[in-house]
Design a protein around this motif. Structure first.
Motif, PDB file in Angstrom:
ATOM      1  N   UNK A  31       0.796  -1.225   0.000  1.00 54.01           N
ATOM      2  CA  UNK A  31       0.000   0.000   0.000  1.00 54.01           C
ATOM      3  C   UNK A  31       0.826   1.271   0.000  1.00 54.01           C
ATOM      4  N   UNK A  32       2.068   1.211  -0.427  1.00 49.81           N
ATOM      5  CA  UNK A  32       2.950   2.374  -0.454  1.00 49.81           C
ATOM      6  C   UNK A  32       4.292   2.033   0.152  1.00 49.81           C
ATOM      7  N   UNK A  33       5.089   3.044   0.379  1.00 54.21           N
ATOM      8  CA  UNK A  33       6.416   2.851   0.965  1.00 54.21           C
ATOM      9  C   UNK A  33       6.274   2.269   2.365  1.00 54.21           C
ATOM     10  N   UNK A  34       7.038   1.205   2.653  1.00 50.69           N
ATOM     11  CA  UNK A  34       6.915   0.514   3.943  1.00 50.69           C
ATOM     12  C   UNK A  34       7.798   1.083   5.043  1.00 50.69           C
ATOM     13  N   UNK A  35       8.624   2.069   4.755  1.00 48.20           N
ATOM     14  CA  UNK A  35       9.490   2.640   5.789  1.00 48.20           C
ATOM     15  C   UNK A  35       8.600   3.328   6.832  1.00 48.20           C
ATOM     16  N   UNK A  36       8.828   3.067   8.107  1.00 48.94           N
ATOM     17  CA  UNK A  36       7.999   3.669   9.146  1.00 48.94           C
ATOM     18  C   UNK A  36       7.996   5.196   9.063  1.00 48.94           C
ATOM     19  N   UNK A  47      11.660  -3.467  -4.335  1.00 53.48           N
ATOM     20  CA  UNK A  47      13.063  -3.688  -4.005  1.00 53.48           C
ATOM     21  C   UNK A  47      13.252  -5.084  -3.403  1.00 53.48           C
ATOM     22  N   UNK A  48      14.363  -5.736  -3.744  1.00 57.38           N
ATOM     23  CA  UNK A  48      14.743  -7.003  -3.121  1.00 57.38           C
ATOM     24  C   UNK A  48      15.341  -6.699  -1.747  1.00 57.38           C
ATOM     25  N   UNK A  63      10.470  -9.138  -1.282  1.00 63.41           N
ATOM     26  CA  UNK A  63      10.225  -7.915  -2.050  1.00 63.41           C
ATOM     27  C   UNK A  63       9.457  -6.925  -1.193  1.00 63.41           C
ATOM     28  N   UNK A  64       9.798  -5.659  -1.342  1.00 63.75           N
ATOM     29  CA  UNK A  64       9.158  -4.622  -0.543  1.00 63.75           C
ATOM     30  C   UNK A  64       9.059  -3.345  -1.368  1.00 63.75           C
TER      31      UNK A  64
END
Length: 147
Positions: A31-36, A47-48, A63-64
């Motif tokens: 649902x978007x960038x996973x960085x907190x 990205x791997x 994958x993220x």
């Protein structure tokens, strides 16, 4: 290889490039960038987590989604990423190995009304605004009337 409705989704080491069907599943899952703390939900890059050159696989667990800014920070060595993305067990660290967590509160949605004004403002030194000494520049767009 993992299959979803008869279509290969996780392709292991058979492909370096993420197939479109896998990309769609990862983007939907994340649902978007996973960085907190990052609220970027558009123009993400898949990205791997364990890089392909380091033996990483093209599986959904590896994958993220990252926004371009965080993807660049990761490849510069300033953002660490580890874990399994499928079970939401991904850990993010900064360049000093400190754990990143979601910070602050989410901003109000665009178009939301401002919060109500509470109380009255007091000058730190107790001074007050005296309108006798207050003047404004004339607005050049306002027509001038003669008396």
């Amino acid at each position: 290889i993992t299959w979803h409705h008869g279509v290969a989704v996780s392709v292991g080491r058979t492909q370096h490039i993420v197939p479109d069907r896998t990309r769609r599943i990862v983007e939907y899952r994340d649902g978007g960038c996973r960085v907190p703390g990052c609220r970027n939900g558009r123009f993400v890059e898949v990205h791997h987590i364990v890089h392909w050159s380091d033996g990483g696989t093209t599986d959904t667990a590896n994958l993220i989604c990252l926004c371009p800014k965080h993807h660049r920070l990761h490849h510069q060595g300033r953002l660490g990423i580890a874990g399994n993305a499928d079970i939401d067990a991904v850990v993010f660290t900064d360049d000093n190995e400190r754990l990143l967590t979601d910070s602050g509160t989410r901003p109000e949605p665009i178009g939301a009304p401002p919060p109500p004004i509470r109380g009255t403002w007091q000058h730190p030194l107790g001074e007050r605004l005296d309108f006798r000494w207050l003047s404004f520049n004339d607005d050049p767009a306002r027509p001038k009337f003669s008396a």
